[in-house]
Design a protein around this motif. Structure first.
Motif, mmCIF file in Angstrom:
data_model
loop_
_atom_site.group_PDB
_atom_site.id
_atom_site.type_symbol
_atom_site.label_atom_id
_atom_site.label_comp_id
_atom_site.label_asym_id
_atom_site.label_seq_id
_atom_site.Cartn_x
_atom_site.Cartn_y
_atom_site.Cartn_z
ATOM 1 N N ALA A 23 -6.381 55.935 19.679
ATOM 2 C CA ALA A 23 -6.810 54.484 18.989
ATOM 3 C C ALA A 23 -7.699 54.699 17.738
ATOM 4 O O ALA A 23 -7.509 53.903 16.860
ATOM 5 N N ASP A 24 -8.621 55.412 18.012
ATOM 6 C CA ASP A 24 -9.711 55.478 16.445
ATOM 7 C C ASP A 24 -8.851 56.233 15.474
ATOM 8 O O ASP A 24 -9.065 55.550 14.198
ATOM 9 N N ALA A 25 -7.970 57.142 15.516
ATOM 10 C CA ALA A 25 -7.184 57.755 14.366
ATOM 11 C C ALA A 25 -6.209 56.692 13.957
ATOM 12 O O ALA A 25 -6.278 56.581 12.648
ATOM 13 N N ARG A 26 -5.684 55.774 14.614
ATOM 14 C CA ARG A 26 -4.966 54.574 14.280
ATOM 15 C C ARG A 26 -5.625 53.624 13.451
ATOM 16 O O ARG A 26 -5.394 52.995 12.428
ATOM 17 N N ARG A 27 -6.910 53.417 13.933
ATOM 18 C CA ARG A 27 -7.804 52.227 13.165
ATOM 19 C C ARG A 27 -8.339 52.881 11.917
ATOM 20 O O ARG A 27 -8.424 52.300 10.664
ATOM 21 N N GLN A 29 -6.604 55.108 10.092
ATOM 22 C CA GLN A 29 -5.387 55.065 9.239
ATOM 23 C C GLN A 29 -5.188 53.591 8.540
ATOM 24 O O GLN A 29 -4.889 53.431 7.353
ATOM 25 N N GLU A 30 -5.660 52.712 9.616
ATOM 26 C CA GLU A 30 -5.329 51.446 9.062
ATOM 27 C C GLU A 30 -5.941 50.895 8.116
ATOM 28 O O GLU A 30 -6.159 50.249 7.048
ATOM 29 N N ALA A 31 -7.604 51.406 8.179
ATOM 30 C CA ALA A 31 -8.733 50.888 7.141
ATOM 31 C C ALA A 31 -8.276 51.855 5.675
ATOM 32 O O ALA A 31 -8.621 51.345 4.785
ATOM 33 N N LEU A 32 -7.851 52.888 5.949
ATOM 34 C CA LEU A 32 -7.508 53.680 4.735
ATOM 35 C C LEU A 32 -6.390 53.010 4.102
ATOM 36 O O LEU A 32 -6.194 52.599 2.949
ATOM 37 N N LEU A 33 -5.475 52.296 4.870
ATOM 38 C CA LEU A 33 -4.036 51.494 4.074
ATOM 39 C C LEU A 33 -4.643 50.104 3.743
ATOM 40 O O LEU A 33 -4.242 49.869 2.570
ATOM 41 N N ASP A 34 -5.653 49.815 4.326
ATOM 42 C CA ASP A 34 -6.098 48.583 3.905
ATOM 43 C C ASP A 34 -6.985 48.696 2.364
ATOM 44 O O ASP A 34 -6.735 47.989 1.284
ATOM 45 N N ALA A 35 -7.765 49.892 2.397
ATOM 46 C CA ALA A 35 -8.346 50.152 1.070
ATOM 47 C C ALA A 35 -7.247 50.393 0.061
ATOM 48 O O ALA A 35 -7.572 50.191 -1.046
ATOM 49 N N ALA A 36 -6.382 51.254 0.309
ATOM 50 C CA ALA A 36 -5.283 51.623 -0.800
ATOM 51 C C ALA A 36 -4.770 50.278 -1.250
ATOM 52 O O ALA A 36 -4.456 50.237 -2.383
ATOM 53 N N ALA A 37 -4.338 49.302 -0.180
ATOM 54 C CA ALA A 37 -3.849 48.221 -0.672
ATOM 55 C C ALA A 37 -4.546 47.428 -1.749
ATOM 56 O O ALA A 37 -4.146 46.872 -2.573
ATOM 57 N N ALA A 38 -5.770 47.178 -1.457
ATOM 58 C CA ALA A 38 -6.740 46.444 -2.151
ATOM 59 C C ALA A 38 -7.015 47.151 -3.499
ATOM 60 O O ALA A 38 -6.713 46.446 -4.663
ATOM 61 N N ILE A 74 2.369 55.017 -0.990
ATOM 62 C CA ILE A 74 2.671 53.634 -1.367
ATOM 63 C C ILE A 74 3.581 53.245 -0.388
ATOM 64 O O ILE A 74 3.644 52.150 0.093
ATOM 65 N N ILE A 75 4.426 53.873 0.142
ATOM 66 C CA ILE A 75 5.530 53.632 1.095
ATOM 67 C C ILE A 75 4.828 53.155 2.553
ATOM 68 O O ILE A 75 4.918 52.253 3.281
ATOM 69 N N ALA A 76 3.513 53.870 2.905
ATOM 70 C CA ALA A 76 2.879 53.562 4.028
ATOM 71 C C ALA A 76 2.393 52.124 3.990
ATOM 72 O O ALA A 76 1.814 51.452 4.739
ATOM 73 N N VAL A 77 1.434 52.163 2.639
ATOM 74 C CA VAL A 77 0.813 50.627 2.415
ATOM 75 C C VAL A 77 1.950 49.554 2.472
ATOM 76 O O VAL A 77 1.564 48.660 2.917
ATOM 77 N N TYR A 78 3.176 49.912 1.801
ATOM 78 C CA TYR A 78 4.266 48.908 1.867
ATOM 79 C C TYR A 78 4.635 48.256 3.165
ATOM 80 O O TYR A 78 4.504 47.194 3.591
ATOM 81 N N ARG A 79 4.646 49.337 4.050
ATOM 82 C CA ARG A 79 4.835 48.875 5.693
ATOM 83 C C ARG A 79 3.701 48.166 6.213
ATOM 84 O O ARG A 79 3.941 47.264 7.128
ATOM 85 N N HIS A 80 2.749 48.693 6.118
ATOM 86 C CA HIS A 80 1.409 48.254 6.443
ATOM 87 C C HIS A 80 1.215 46.640 6.002
ATOM 88 O O HIS A 80 1.049 45.880 6.618
ATOM 89 N N GLN A 81 1.495 46.172 4.674
ATOM 90 C CA GLN A 81 1.540 45.081 4.212
ATOM 91 C C GLN A 81 2.285 44.177 4.624
ATOM 92 O O GLN A 81 2.410 43.018 4.998
ATOM 93 N N VAL A 82 3.639 44.705 4.927
ATOM 94 C CA VAL A 82 4.664 43.829 5.714
ATOM 95 C C VAL A 82 4.338 43.583 7.062
ATOM 96 O O VAL A 82 4.315 42.249 7.228
ATOM 97 N N GLU A 83 3.840 44.329 7.746
ATOM 98 C CA GLU A 83 3.347 44.122 9.052
ATOM 99 C C GLU A 83 2.153 42.997 9.063
ATOM 100 O O GLU A 83 2.215 42.046 9.857
ATOM 101 N N ALA A 84 1.302 43.154 8.184
ATOM 102 C CA ALA A 84 0.019 42.183 7.941
ATOM 103 C C ALA A 84 0.609 40.968 7.667
ATOM 104 O O ALA A 84 0.079 39.909 8.283
ATOM 105 N N CYS A 85 1.516 40.860 6.596
ATOM 106 C CA CYS A 85 2.140 39.564 6.575
ATOM 107 C C CYS A 85 3.033 38.891 7.423
ATOM 108 O O CYS A 85 2.805 37.390 7.649
#
Length: 203
Positions: A23-27, A29-38, A74-85
């Motif tokens: 769970a920590d690793a998932r969080r 990675q999500e924080a890293l993807l949020d940062a990359a998206a920003a 970029i692909i990981a951020v793309y998927r992360h943003q799709v799910e967030a939307c």
């Protein structure tokens, strides 16, 4: 030697230890993807990895360990943003404001996502099949969410009823094209005009 009960207890303890780590690793990675998206939204998908690392508060090695190439990131951020939307739509409707306001807030998130999406084609220049797969995933996840927001705003009597979700998303997407190459072009302002134009005019 332990008996079966002790072994089972030890196994359960090990399982409980593994789950929080996962769970920590998932969080993380999500924080890293949020940062990359920003960073991508602010500076484009070619932004230096060190900027993403600074935004995330990690070393560049951490990013490369998770995402060996820029295309992977970029692909990981793309998927992360799709799910967030996708998840944001129902949450905005449930927040209690007007459906039209919820639609406008969701479109703001969608515009942020489009900035990243426009960089995806270049990142996947040699993988057209991969790009088409991601585009199908994007439509499957987000068109129903946009439809739900539109339907709620129509049902409330706030907006006109002659526009489909796909038409609206295409319109927003077209307004965003070129925004990253011309600093004088304010796509968000035009998108706001488009969303405001959905409102029913008083008779």
């Amino acid at each position: 030697m332990t008996d079966n009960g002790e072994a089972a207890e030890a196994g359960a303890g090990a399982g409980a230890a593994v789950r929080p780590r996962r769970a920590d690793a998932r969080r993380n990675q999500e924080a890293l993807l949020d940062a990359a998206a920003a960073v991508f939204v602010a500076s484009g998908v070619e932004a230096p990895v060190r900027d993403i690392a600074a935004e995330a508060g990690v070393g560049t090695g951490t990013i490369y360990r998770h995402f060996p190439t820029r295309a992977d990131l970029i692909i990981a951020v793309y998927r992360h943003q799709v799910e967030a939307c996708a998840e944001a739509g129902p949450a905005l409707l449930a927040a209690g404001g007007s459906p039209h306001a919820a639609l406008g807030q969701w479109i703001d998130l969608f515009v942020d996502f489009l900035v990243t999406k426009h960089g995806l084609a270049a990142a996947l220049r040699s993988d057209q099949a991969g790009f088409e797969t991601l585009h199908t995933y994007f439509l499957d996840r987000l068109v129903p969410v946009c439809s739900r927001l539109l339907d709620a705003a129509v049902a409330s009597g706030e907006i006109r009823s002659d526009l489909t979700a796909l038409e609206l998303m295409h319109g927003v997407g077209n307004l965003c094209i070129g925004a990253d190459s011309d600093p004088r072009y304010d796509a968000r302002r035009l998108v706001e005009v488009l969303v405001a134009g959905l409102l029913r005019q008083p008779r």
